[in-house]
Design a protein around this motif. Sequence first.
Motif, PDB file in Angstrom:
ATOM      1  N   GLU A  44     -21.702 -44.530  29.429  1.00 26.80           N
ATOM      2  CA  GLU A  44     -21.165 -45.260  28.289  1.00 26.80           C
ATOM      3  C   GLU A  44     -21.478 -46.747  28.425  1.00 26.80           C
ATOM      4  O   GLU A  44     -21.373 -47.301  29.514  1.00 26.80           O
ATOM      5  CB  GLU A  44     -19.651 -45.051  28.237  1.00 26.80           C
ATOM      6  CG  GLU A  44     -18.974 -45.647  27.031  1.00 26.80           C
ATOM      7  CD  GLU A  44     -17.490 -45.335  27.016  1.00 26.80           C
ATOM      8  OE1 GLU A  44     -16.967 -44.991  25.947  1.00 26.80           O
ATOM      9  OE2 GLU A  44     -16.865 -45.429  28.084  1.00 26.80           O
ATOM     10  N   PRO A  45     -21.886 -47.415  27.332  1.00 24.58           N
ATOM     11  CA  PRO A  45     -22.180 -48.851  27.430  1.00 24.58           C
ATOM     12  C   PRO A  45     -20.937 -49.650  27.790  1.00 24.58           C
ATOM     13  O   PRO A  45     -19.819 -49.274  27.426  1.00 24.58           O
ATOM     14  CB  PRO A  45     -22.687 -49.207  26.032  1.00 24.58           C
ATOM     15  CG  PRO A  45     -22.118 -48.157  25.138  1.00 24.58           C
ATOM     16  CD  PRO A  45     -22.078 -46.900  25.967  1.00 24.58           C
ATOM     17  N   ALA A  46     -21.138 -50.760  28.497  1.00 23.30           N
ATOM     18  CA  ALA A  46     -20.006 -51.623  28.849  1.00 23.30           C
ATOM     19  C   ALA A  46     -19.491 -52.360  27.625  1.00 23.30           C
ATOM     20  O   ALA A  46     -18.282 -52.561  27.463  1.00 23.30           O
ATOM     21  CB  ALA A  46     -20.428 -52.610  29.929  1.00 23.30           C
ATOM     22  N   ILE A  47     -20.405 -52.783  26.767  1.00 22.04           N
ATOM     23  CA  ILE A  47     -20.041 -53.478  25.517  1.00 22.04           C
ATOM     24  C   ILE A  47     -20.770 -52.805  24.371  1.00 22.04           C
ATOM     25  O   ILE A  47     -21.986 -52.615  24.420  1.00 22.04           O
ATOM     26  CB  ILE A  47     -20.432 -54.973  25.568  1.00 22.04           C
ATOM     27  CG1 ILE A  47     -19.719 -55.685  26.714  1.00 22.04           C
ATOM     28  CG2 ILE A  47     -20.132 -55.654  24.242  1.00 22.04           C
ATOM     29  CD1 ILE A  47     -20.220 -57.107  26.953  1.00 22.04           C
ATOM     30  N   GLY A  58     -15.146 -48.950  27.391  1.00 27.00           N
ATOM     31  CA  GLY A  58     -14.565 -47.718  26.886  1.00 27.00           C
ATOM     32  C   GLY A  58     -13.264 -47.902  26.147  1.00 27.00           C
ATOM     33  O   GLY A  58     -12.742 -46.947  25.567  1.00 27.00           O
ATOM     34  N   HIS A  59     -12.705 -49.105  26.134  1.00 28.62           N
ATOM     35  CA  HIS A  59     -11.444 -49.378  25.441  1.00 28.62           C
ATOM     36  C   HIS A  59     -11.735 -49.947  24.062  1.00 28.62           C
ATOM     37  O   HIS A  59     -12.652 -50.750  23.886  1.00 28.62           O
ATOM     38  CB  HIS A  59     -10.599 -50.379  26.228  1.00 28.62           C
ATOM     39  CG  HIS A  59     -10.352 -49.980  27.643  1.00 28.62           C
ATOM     40  ND1 HIS A  59      -9.827 -48.759  27.996  1.00 28.62           N
ATOM     41  CD2 HIS A  59     -10.566 -50.650  28.814  1.00 28.62           C
ATOM     42  CE1 HIS A  59      -9.724 -48.681  29.314  1.00 28.62           C
ATOM     43  NE2 HIS A  59     -10.170 -49.814  29.825  1.00 28.62           N
ATOM     44  N   ARG A  97     -12.140 -56.963  41.549  1.00 31.51           N
ATOM     45  CA  ARG A  97     -13.189 -55.957  41.339  1.00 31.51           C
ATOM     46  C   ARG A  97     -13.282 -55.526  39.872  1.00 31.51           C
ATOM     47  O   ARG A  97     -13.073 -54.353  39.534  1.00 31.51           O
ATOM     48  CB  ARG A  97     -12.961 -54.748  42.239  1.00 31.51           C
ATOM     49  CG  ARG A  97     -12.997 -55.081  43.718  1.00 31.51           C
ATOM     50  CD  ARG A  97     -12.910 -53.847  44.574  1.00 31.51           C
ATOM     51  NE  ARG A  97     -12.942 -54.177  45.989  1.00 31.51           N
ATOM     52  CZ  ARG A  97     -14.033 -54.434  46.703  1.00 31.51           C
ATOM     53  NH1 ARG A  97     -15.212 -54.389  46.093  1.00 31.51           N
ATOM     54  NH2 ARG A  97     -13.960 -54.722  47.985  1.00 31.51           N
ATOM     55  N   PRO A  98     -13.602 -56.460  38.991  1.00 32.11           N
ATOM     56  CA  PRO A  98     -13.733 -56.110  37.570  1.00 32.11           C
ATOM     57  C   PRO A  98     -14.968 -55.253  37.330  1.00 32.11           C
ATOM     58  O   PRO A  98     -15.911 -55.245  38.137  1.00 32.11           O
ATOM     59  CB  PRO A  98     -13.869 -57.478  36.898  1.00 32.11           C
ATOM     60  CG  PRO A  98     -14.523 -58.338  37.930  1.00 32.11           C
ATOM     61  CD  PRO A  98     -13.923 -57.879  39.234  1.00 32.11           C
ATOM     62  N   ARG A  99     -14.982 -54.577  36.222  1.00 31.46           N
ATOM     63  CA  ARG A  99     -16.147 -53.776  35.841  1.00 31.46           C
ATOM     64  C   ARG A  99     -17.121 -54.573  34.974  1.00 31.46           C
ATOM     65  O   ARG A  99     -18.285 -54.219  34.841  1.00 31.46           O
ATOM     66  CB  ARG A  99     -15.688 -52.535  35.085  1.00 31.46           C
ATOM     67  CG  ARG A  99     -14.851 -51.582  35.925  1.00 31.46           C
ATOM     68  CD  ARG A  99     -14.149 -50.550  35.064  1.00 31.46           C
ATOM     69  NE  ARG A  99     -15.082 -49.821  34.228  1.00 31.46           N
ATOM     70  CZ  ARG A  99     -14.723 -49.114  33.148  1.00 31.46           C
ATOM     71  NH1 ARG A  99     -13.455 -49.084  32.781  1.00 31.46           N
ATOM     72  NH2 ARG A  99     -15.628 -48.466  32.450  1.00 31.46           N
ATOM     73  N   LEU A 100     -16.613 -55.653  34.368  1.00 31.66           N
ATOM     74  CA  LEU A 100     -17.427 -56.499  33.499  1.00 31.66           C
ATOM     75  C   LEU A 100     -17.137 -57.955  33.817  1.00 31.66           C
ATOM     76  O   LEU A 100     -15.978 -58.347  33.933  1.00 31.66           O
ATOM     77  CB  LEU A 100     -17.097 -56.212  32.025  1.00 31.66           C
ATOM     78  CG  LEU A 100     -17.693 -57.150  30.969  1.00 31.66           C
ATOM     79  CD1 LEU A 100     -19.210 -57.063  30.956  1.00 31.66           C
ATOM     80  CD2 LEU A 100     -17.122 -56.815  29.584  1.00 31.66           C
ATOM     81  N   LEU A 101     -18.202 -58.753  33.965  1.00 30.72           N
ATOM     82  CA  LEU A 101     -18.069 -60.175  34.273  1.00 30.72           C
ATOM     83  C   LEU A 101     -18.686 -60.983  33.137  1.00 30.72           C
ATOM     84  O   LEU A 101     -19.853 -60.798  32.790  1.00 30.72           O
ATOM     85  CB  LEU A 101     -18.776 -60.492  35.596  1.00 30.72           C
ATOM     86  CG  LEU A 101     -18.729 -61.933  36.099  1.00 30.72           C
ATOM     87  CD1 LEU A 101     -17.287 -62.362  36.351  1.00 30.72           C
ATOM     88  CD2 LEU A 101     -19.552 -62.076  37.381  1.00 30.72           C
TER      89      LEU A 101
END
Length: 311
Positions: A3-6, A66-67, A151-155
């Motif tokens: 799944e794409p991050a954005i 995913g949110h 530990r983020p998934r997106l920076l």
Amino acid sequence: MTEPAIDVHDIVKRFGDRVAVNHVTMRVETGEIAGFLGPNGSGKTTTMRVICGLLTPEEGTGTVLGHDLKDAARIKREIGYMTQRFSLYEDLTIEENLQFVAGLYELKPIRDHVRDTLASLGLTARRQQLAGMLSGGWKQRLALAACVMHRPRLLLLDEPTAGVDPKARREFWEEIHRLAAEGLTVLVSTHYMDEAERCHRINYISYGNLVVSGTVEEVIAKSGLTTWAIGGGDIGLAERMLRQDPAVDQVAAFGLKLHVVGRDRDKLEQAVRAAATAGGCHAAPAETSLEDAFIRFIGQDNSVPAEGTRA
């Protein structure tokens, strides 16, 4: 497929009568380093703040990690956001700043998280230094440490290397690529073309409108430009002739040579050869740069940012 991050569609953000983000659609794949470029006031910062849940768009849909874009609270917990300005406490040490951040994220045990973060970003030896006494490069590294500690998934990085020397910039980008190799997705805004070329894909926004997206090679190809280099002889005469020729879009000096850019391949070649002959110069085809492409995109956008508004 992952799944794409954005994955956002037709995002619109207004401030009063001004449209800061105008139906922007953007997709960033998981593990990708995506560059975000554009002039000052183009909407980069506003778009990033919408993506990370700090601003609510008036229109548009999409997901981040995913949110649903509307679920800002969940998105915020899984991202790191590094702003343009150093936002940690300058009268605290590096270690104390990280302890504070660890407390905000409720990381336990705090000591272990701080120790591991210091080691990961090469800050251990400087942990007792006051943040306010650090150079720009070390402040930048500390800010990055604070952003990735949980530990983020997106920076999201908003012009993170502005005012930093070239060596520190290179080291910073080495860290970004290391983090991406470990699975972190990065969206970074920058004005530096060499930094844009370090990204897997780039997105160019101009006054709220997303103009072009793709790899560096794809973006250059979409500009439709041809480039020549001229050197030697009476280069001043050649430059004057070229600047008056309608087939020439850009003329820029690079050392002892001129970089000449245009959209009509045949007419540009005729103009270049005529100027080179008149000035006794030598001319040869050259590669179109990312900077050439972006200047072209800026030139074809007639929008004007609102006075006193930064986006």
